[in-house]
Design an enzyme around this catalytic site. Sequence first.
Site, PDB file in Angstrom:
ATOM      1  N   GLY A 179       6.779  61.816  49.535  1.00 19.69           N
ATOM      2  CA  GLY A 179       7.532  62.210  48.102  1.00 19.69           C
ATOM      3  C   GLY A 179       8.950  61.697  48.115  1.00 19.69           C
ATOM      4  O   GLY A 179       9.674  61.457  47.191  1.00 19.69           O
ATOM      5  N   ASP A 189      11.241  73.850  49.864  1.00 20.85           N
ATOM      6  CA  ASP A 189      10.455  74.836  49.474  1.00 20.85           C
ATOM      7  C   ASP A 189      10.736  75.893  50.671  1.00 20.85           C
ATOM      8  O   ASP A 189      11.725  76.662  50.569  1.00 20.85           O
ATOM      9  CB  ASP A 189       9.171  74.600  49.288  1.00 20.85           C
ATOM     10  N   ASP A 207       4.522  64.693  43.799  1.00 13.14           N
ATOM     11  CA  ASP A 207       3.096  64.027  43.077  1.00 13.14           C
ATOM     12  C   ASP A 207       2.317  65.655  43.018  1.00 13.14           C
ATOM     13  O   ASP A 207       2.654  66.386  43.539  1.00 13.14           O
ATOM     14  CB  ASP A 207       2.433  63.414  44.190  1.00 13.14           C
ATOM     15  N   ARG A 266       4.041  60.280  40.718  1.00 10.35           N
ATOM     16  CA  ARG A 266       5.220  59.831  41.701  1.00 10.35           C
ATOM     17  C   ARG A 266       5.947  58.632  40.775  1.00 10.35           C
ATOM     18  O   ARG A 266       7.304  58.526  41.070  1.00 10.35           O
ATOM     19  CB  ARG A 266       4.665  59.226  43.048  1.00 10.35           C
TER      20      ARG A 266
END
Length: 197
Positions: free
Chosen positions: A47, A106, A167, A173
């Site tokens: 990512g 997160d 994604d 992406r």
Amino acid sequence: MGSDADVKRVLWTEEEISARVGELASQISDDFKGSPAPVVVVGVATGAFVFIADIVRKITLPVVVDFIRAESYGSGTESSGVPRISSDLKIDISGKHVILVEDIVDTGNTLSSLISHLETKGASSVSVCTFLDKPARRQVHFKLVGEGKFYRGFECPDYFVVGYGMDYAELYRNLPYVGVLKPEIYKRSFDVSREHD
């Protein structure tokens, strides 16, 4: 699939992202000016690949780049909470300043595990530079190493976001912006490979 039509709304445009990445790179360059050795910038695959490519080109210091892969999403939009390192660093970071570059922080589970892992490899400091931060979802409060600093691009509301390297099911992406994915897209029953939190 994987198109603009699947995005409910744009949170940050390509221009806003570019400006913020430039600000972060400038701050990092100032903070690590005078470092006796190149700073090691470690991207969390997959990512963070767009973010790390952009930020290292704007940092005005010598840097060494490597990648690490940690997986915690498996097949869903929620982190499993049990990250595992599936691909480790290739370079020696012992005694070096490391900046761990994430796309999104997160729960903090993966980040905490990665920081501990880098500390065991002998990094003299571990800083974190995350493109997006979701503090409302934090479950683990990570501890930086040495004189490590925390850099954040944007604080992200609690939405499932895609684009700029992030994604859903390996798609989206390549979107140049960050947008909120329409819920009906990710509520379908097919595998997701979201690799970090």
